[in-house]
Design a protein around this motif. Structure first.
Motif, PDB file in Angstrom:
ATOM      1  N   THR A   1     128.724   9.685 -30.298  1.00 55.33           N
ATOM      2  CA  THR A   1     127.579  10.543 -30.624  1.00 55.33           C
ATOM      3  C   THR A   1     126.701   9.886 -31.678  1.00 55.33           C
ATOM      4  O   THR A   1     125.468   9.901 -31.577  1.00 55.33           O
ATOM      5  CB  THR A   1     128.065  11.929 -31.086  1.00 55.33           C
ATOM      6  OG1 THR A   1     128.862  12.504 -30.050  1.00 55.33           O
ATOM      7  CG2 THR A   1     126.902  12.848 -31.403  1.00 55.33           C
TER       8      THR A   1
ATOM      9  N   SER B   1     137.497  11.656 -32.757  1.00 53.33           N
ATOM     10  CA  SER B   1     136.971  10.503 -33.504  1.00 53.33           C
ATOM     11  C   SER B   1     136.110   9.626 -32.603  1.00 53.33           C
ATOM     12  O   SER B   1     135.031   9.167 -33.003  1.00 53.33           O
ATOM     13  CB  SER B   1     138.111   9.676 -34.100  1.00 53.33           C
ATOM     14  OG  SER B   1     138.782  10.402 -35.084  1.00 53.33           O
TER      15      SER B   1
ATOM     16  N   ALA C   1     132.848  11.370 -31.909  1.00 55.20           N
ATOM     17  CA  ALA C   1     131.967  11.270 -33.083  1.00 55.20           C
ATOM     18  C   ALA C   1     131.321   9.888 -33.143  1.00 55.20           C
ATOM     19  O   ALA C   1     130.128   9.760 -33.432  1.00 55.20           O
ATOM     20  CB  ALA C   1     132.748  11.553 -34.351  1.00 55.20           C
TER      21      ALA C   1
END
Length: 129
Positions: free
Chosen positions: A116, A110, A113
């Protein structure tokens, strides 16, 4: 990187060839100037030129003169190149997923993500041909 490199060759595509095909796949029409490809991969300009010529010989890309700059070459992934790239990408993506899920917790994933997405929002954006 060693684990990722062990995927290759996948079919008829080496890791460096995959890198060039991946780079082309991100450009509109899967077409880019040779110098733009060189700027995106971890190979020298002469190495990229030789590799593109080999990929042309195998029917994975085509190469022609840039109509806007006679000193530059335009490289386009062929349908055969798309097919080879996609086959390699499926296998390579699976390996990346296996490595990441083995090393990272769901919370780590998580966070990755989130980071990113932040990099994507604030980065230079997609390449343009």
């Amino acid at each position: 990187m060693r684990e990722l490199a062990q995927d290759f060759p996948i079919g008829s595509v080496t890791l460096s060839e995959y890198d060039v095909l991946f780079t082309l796949s991100r450009y509109p029409g899967r077409t880019a100037r040779l110098r733009d490809i060189t700027g995106q991969v971890f190979l020298s300009q002469p190495s990229v030129s030789r590799m593109v010529d080999r990929l042309v010989g195998r029917g994975l890309v085509s190469k022609g003169q840039d109509p806007h700059d006679g000193r530059s070459a335009i490289v386009t992934m062929t349908e055969q190149g798309v097919h080879e790239f996609r086959a390699a990408a499926v296998k390579h993506s699976r390996t990346i997923s296996e490595i990441m899920t083995a090393a990272l917790t769901p919370d780590d994933m998580s966070e990755l993500a989130r980071i990113t997405a932040k990099l994507h929002r604030n980065g230079p954006g997609e390449p343009t041909a």
